[in-house]
Write an enzyme that holds these catalytic residues in place. Structure first.
Site, PDB file in Angstrom:
ATOM      1  N   ASP A 178       4.109   0.805   6.056  1.00 27.39           N
ATOM      2  CA  ASP A 178       3.658  -0.006   7.185  1.00 27.39           C
ATOM      3  C   ASP A 178       4.762  -0.905   7.737  1.00 27.39           C
ATOM      4  O   ASP A 178       5.784  -1.095   7.094  1.00 27.39           O
ATOM      5  CB  ASP A 178       2.534  -0.937   6.707  1.00 27.39           C
ATOM      6  CG  ASP A 178       1.170  -0.332   6.957  1.00 27.39           C
ATOM      7  OD1 ASP A 178       1.076   0.577   7.803  1.00 27.39           O
ATOM      8  OD2 ASP A 178       0.205  -0.763   6.297  1.00 27.39           O
ATOM      9  N   TYR A 224       5.905   1.665  -6.693  1.00 24.48           N
ATOM     10  CA  TYR A 224       6.052   0.564  -5.747  1.00 24.48           C
ATOM     11  C   TYR A 224       6.293  -0.724  -6.509  1.00 24.48           C
ATOM     12  O   TYR A 224       5.855  -0.876  -7.650  1.00 24.48           O
ATOM     13  CB  TYR A 224       4.772   0.377  -4.920  1.00 24.48           C
ATOM     14  CG  TYR A 224       4.614   1.337  -3.784  1.00 24.48           C
ATOM     15  CD1 TYR A 224       5.122   1.046  -2.526  1.00 24.48           C
ATOM     16  CD2 TYR A 224       3.923   2.535  -3.950  1.00 24.48           C
ATOM     17  CE1 TYR A 224       4.956   1.922  -1.463  1.00 24.48           C
ATOM     18  CE2 TYR A 224       3.750   3.421  -2.894  1.00 24.48           C
ATOM     19  CZ  TYR A 224       4.277   3.111  -1.648  1.00 24.48           C
ATOM     20  OH  TYR A 224       4.119   3.967  -0.607  1.00 24.48           O
TER      21      TYR A 224
END
Lengths: 249, 249
Positions: B48, B106
């Site tokens: 994003d 992540y």
């Protein structure tokens, strides 16, 4: 007040018309707080465009009494995102952030990886050439002490006397990030002095210049004898030094 | 190719008209290289706006043979400053950066200092409240394993099956920077999943929610049961996992 700032989006510390500067943003925030009264601040040193700070010092006269803690909170609320106020203290009228400073500590970060790290590209100078640590340390040692630094001062320096004392010029490699972190501690630095020292030291570090050059350059007292001015983004003002009693009342 | 990018100045990975995106910038550089031939790239995952990467993977078909090293050099020259290409490999036609990925790692960074650090403000989420490490670790442990993560998926998620396996959900405090560094390793993550997990975990960490909530939220299978979506800037795609043989030929 003690403050830190990311110098990336500032045209330096000093106020300039139609430019975003550290001084300009702080004075704007202070004036908002003082309901429009203009308040002039004075910084310990004027950092150039792109140069960062973790320990810049400023002083100013505020028209009414506000506790130090309240001033700190207010400035962190009213100031921009890229300036953080770290400490606030009420001092007497004799204090002066610049004139009473007895020295400063600067750091210069060098990213020596072959590929630039995108996350430190604004905070470290990228120098992707093999560097010799011992050689670099020997060159730095020559700079320690009291010298005429004319060769390492910008031609635009307005200071008559270019003699300064460097107490420490050292380098260490960060274990985790592998960055080369240079530290310069001295009683004062001329305009662009650390950046010109760094531009020269990097040439010695990677072998483009002989180690003996550093002494020769100092003795030449001529800016053209030294290397280029290294980029501002690697430089950070870490601490302003005052005599112990200056801030104790 | 493996790449890192500072997500700050991108409207995310995926190409969008009139927006600066990672995919858009890479395709522009590739097309320049291919003298105008349009080349479509495929990324392992769409990050994003504001989300960073240290190990994003892309693949593409290039019209003529270029050695892997040459491609790496060319892309680092032609690409923008905030994208760095870390590795390049020629793979066979069966390779697919997204479909063959077996998992991802992540990291989510949290700046827990009272005052925001101006140098990490774009790379860490600022949470200036006291947090309990043990409690946080207990909450993360509940998320490990195979679960239906409907409660932790954006309402905009287009995935039918919301079952995912998290192999590791852990946290450590960096000794030097004191940052809280969260690591999530799983076979796949839903849209906004890590950011919603983090928004919830931070509420448990600082005591605004009881520890038991994490299990209750998982079981509710309802997005509104979970906490807010934490800011994108703390998130970084660290690694895309492939079966060992996928990249060995």
């Amino acid at each position: 007040m003690k403050l830190a700032y990311d110098g990336t989006a500032f045209s330096g510390f000093q106020i300039q018309p139609n430019k975003r500067t550290v001084q300009g943003e702080i004075e704007k925030a202070l004036s908002k707080m003082a309901k429009g009264d203009f308040i002039r601040i004075k910084g310990a040193g004027r950092t150039d465009a792109g140069v960062h700070a973790r320990g810049q010092m400023i002083h100013f006269d505020y028209p009414k009494y506000i506790p130090a803690e309240g001033m700190l909170r207010a400035m962190n609320t009213l100031g921009p995102e890229d300036i953080v106020f770290l400490n606030s203290e009420i001092v007497d009228q004799t204090f002066h952030s610049q004139y009473l400073a007895t020295g400063k500590i600067y750091q210069y970060r060098v990213d020596n990886h072959q590929l630039k790290d995108p996350f430190t590209r604004l905070y470290a100078h990228h120098h992707p050439f093999e560097m010799d640590l011992k050689r670099t340390q020997k060159a730095l040692a020559v700079l320690e002490g009291t010298h005429d630094f004319t060769s390492f001062a910008s031609a635009h320096s307005d200071k008559e006397d270019k003699t300064r004392t460097i107490y420490e010029a050292s380098v260490m490699i960060d274990e985790k990030t592998e960055e080369w972190i240079f530290t310069f501690r001295g009683n004062g630095f001329l305009y662009n002095m650390i950046r010109i020292i760094m531009g020269t030291i990097l040439q010695i570090a990677d072998g483009r210049r002989p180690l003996e050059d550093i002494k020769r350059i100092l003795e030449a007292k001529d800016r053209t004898a030294a290397g280029p001015t290294a980029s501002p983004k690697g430089l950070c003002m870490m601490e302003v030094l005052y005599d112990e009693h200056t801030l104790d009342e």
